[in-house]
Write a protein that holds these residues in place. Structure first.
Motif, short mmCIF file in Angstrom:
data_model
loop_
_atom_site.label_atom_id
_atom_site.label_comp_id
_atom_site.label_asym_id
_atom_site.label_seq_id
_atom_site.Cartn_x
_atom_site.Cartn_y
_atom_site.Cartn_z
N PRO A 3 -2.73 4.82 11.81
CA PRO A 3 -2.57 4.41 10.42
C PRO A 3 -1.09 4.24 10.06
O PRO A 3 -0.23 4.98 10.55
CB PRO A 3 -3.19 5.56 9.63
CG PRO A 3 -4.04 6.31 10.60
CD PRO A 3 -3.40 6.12 11.93
N LEU A 4 -0.81 3.28 9.20
CA LEU A 4 0.56 3.04 8.77
C LEU A 4 1.19 4.29 8.17
O LEU A 4 2.37 4.57 8.42
CB LEU A 4 0.57 1.90 7.74
CG LEU A 4 1.92 1.57 7.10
CD1 LEU A 4 2.93 1.13 8.14
CD2 LEU A 4 1.74 0.52 6.01
N GLU A 5 0.42 5.05 7.42
CA GLU A 5 0.97 6.24 6.78
C GLU A 5 1.48 7.24 7.81
O GLU A 5 2.47 7.94 7.56
CB GLU A 5 -0.11 6.91 5.90
CG GLU A 5 -0.57 6.08 4.72
CD GLU A 5 -1.53 4.96 5.11
OE1 GLU A 5 -2.04 4.96 6.28
OE2 GLU A 5 -1.77 4.07 4.28
N ARG A 6 0.84 7.30 8.95
CA ARG A 6 1.28 8.23 9.99
C ARG A 6 2.61 7.79 10.60
O ARG A 6 3.48 8.61 10.89
CB ARG A 6 0.20 8.34 11.06
CG ARG A 6 0.44 9.49 12.01
CD ARG A 6 -0.80 9.84 12.78
NE ARG A 6 -0.59 11.03 13.59
CZ ARG A 6 -1.48 11.52 14.43
NH1 ARG A 6 -2.66 10.93 14.55
NH2 ARG A 6 -1.22 12.60 15.14
N GLN A 8 4.88 5.95 9.04
CA GLN A 8 5.90 6.14 8.01
C GLN A 8 6.28 7.61 7.86
O GLN A 8 7.45 7.93 7.64
CB GLN A 8 5.40 5.57 6.68
CG GLN A 8 5.26 4.05 6.70
CD GLN A 8 4.56 3.50 5.48
OE1 GLN A 8 3.68 4.17 4.89
NE2 GLN A 8 4.90 2.29 5.08
N ALA A 9 5.30 8.50 8.00
CA ALA A 9 5.60 9.94 7.96
C ALA A 9 6.49 10.33 9.13
O ALA A 9 7.43 11.14 8.98
CB ALA A 9 4.30 10.74 7.98
N ARG A 12 10.06 9.27 8.39
CA ARG A 12 10.73 10.18 7.46
C ARG A 12 11.12 11.48 8.15
O ARG A 12 12.19 12.04 7.88
CB ARG A 12 9.82 10.47 6.27
CG ARG A 12 9.61 9.29 5.33
CD ARG A 12 8.93 9.73 4.04
NE ARG A 12 7.58 10.25 4.26
CZ ARG A 12 6.48 9.50 4.26
NH1 ARG A 12 6.57 8.19 4.05
NH2 ARG A 12 5.29 10.06 4.44
N THR A 156 8.11 4.08 15.23
CA THR A 156 9.21 3.87 14.28
C THR A 156 10.10 2.71 14.71
O THR A 156 10.77 2.10 13.88
CB THR A 156 10.05 5.14 14.09
OG1 THR A 156 10.64 5.54 15.34
CG2 THR A 156 9.17 6.29 13.58
N ALA A 190 -0.45 -3.44 10.89
CA ALA A 190 -0.61 -2.97 9.52
C ALA A 190 0.19 -3.80 8.52
O ALA A 190 -0.27 -4.03 7.39
CB ALA A 190 -0.18 -1.50 9.43
#
Length: 315
Positions: A3-6, A8-9, A12, A156, A190
């Motif tokens: 998932p994109l959220e993973r 992006q996390a 960060r 990333t 994504a």
């Protein structure tokens, strides 16, 4: 795909320590192809390759139980360097098993970073020895590519490319076990699914192509290539389906083509990249890849860890 959220996390989580790597214009290759060719210079990342991303993300997301007994890994070299450095940030011991023909530059570098390095057989025998050590010592195995936390860290690279190359229509990515291309492919699928992600393998270690043809990960009987960083004998249970879902095409390049690409990177692009990092350039120079009709091309230059003796045959 992840998932994109993973992804992006992960970006960060490692951003305070690992800065984005630059995108460099390859003027000579751009003139030759009549379109801009950008080099994603992962050889400038900490420990000299993209592997520091996955290593740091894995360590920072690990539980105390996972870290308590120390870490273990099998590596041709760059994963060893990246994981040894990342574990060193947390004061965690690491044991690495490398094939006996591993780069001495990478062996010595991993030891300098505090890892215990054991040289044992070929890549298949190295894996057998590591599984024995996990059982004997209670190590936590950190797979060099077939681990979602590793893949998220490598992904990333894809997020950075999307920010740096808004006019790109193709990304050429070296493929060994598939962790990097699985992460990049997840990011592209994504956010910009029309962008073509193309994998490039050495003919002597085409484990992803073998998996595609078999419909599952399948172990190569042997690996023979100067691109040792891409010398995985089998791709992963995670990386295979992610790659199959997100990668537009796979191509292979032979040893002579890799040699020409090394020469180009050294003398034209002024980059001291290692052979495994040069396969995308080899595919472009040899016309082995079908590109979209227009737009920029990004080639991931994955690492630059090699000694003078290893470099000399390509000069």
């Amino acid at each position: 795909m992840l998932p994109l959220e993973r992804l992006q996390a992960a970006q960060r989580l490692i951003a305070d320590t690992l800065a984005p790597t630059p995108l460099l214009l390859d003027h000579t290759l751009s003139d030759r192809l009549g379109r801009r060719v950008w080099l994603k210079a992962e050889l400038f990342q900490r420990t000299g390759s993209f592997k520091a991303r996955g290593g740091l993300h894995w360590v920072r997301t690990a539980s105390q139980e996972e870290l308590a007994g120390g870490l273990g890994a099998v590596s041709a070299g760059n994963h060893a360097l990246g994981l040894a450095w990342a574990a060193g940030q947390a004061g965690v011991p690491v044991t690495i098993v490398m094939p006996e023909n591993a780069s001495r530059f990478k062996v010595d570098g991993s030891r300098e970073l505090g890892a215990e390095v054991i040289l044992h057989g070929d890549i298949n025998a190295a894996w057998e020895r590591m599984h024995e050590l996990v059982a004997e010592r209670g190590l936590t195995l950190v797979h060099p590519y077939d681990d979602e936390r590793i893949i998220a860290g490598q992904g990333t690279v894809g997020l950075e490319i999307l920010e740096q190359a808004p006019e790109a229509t193709a990304i050429l990515c070296p493929v060994g076990g598939g962790g990097l291309i699985a992460g990049i492919g997840s990011a592209i699928a994504a956010l910009r699914p029309e962008l073509a992600v193309i994998g490039v393998e050495p003919t002597g270690a085409a484990s992803m192509a073998e998996a595609w043809s078999q419909g599952r990960p399948a172990r190569l009987a042997g690996v023979e290539t100067c691109a040792k960083s891409l010398g995985a004998a089998i791709v992963g249970e995670y990386t295979y389906p992610m790659c199959r879902e997100t990668v537009r095409a796979l191509v292979q390049v032979d040893e002579a083509a890799i040699g020409r690409a090394m020469y180009h990177l050294f003398y034209q692009a002024k980059l001291m990249a290692e052979p495994g990092a040069a396969v995308g350039i080899a595919a472009l120079l040899d016309g082995a890849v079908t590109l979209p009709p227009a737009g920029d091309v990004v080639v991931v230059i994955t690492g630059g860890n090699m000694s003078r003796e290893e470099l000399e045959p390509f000069l």
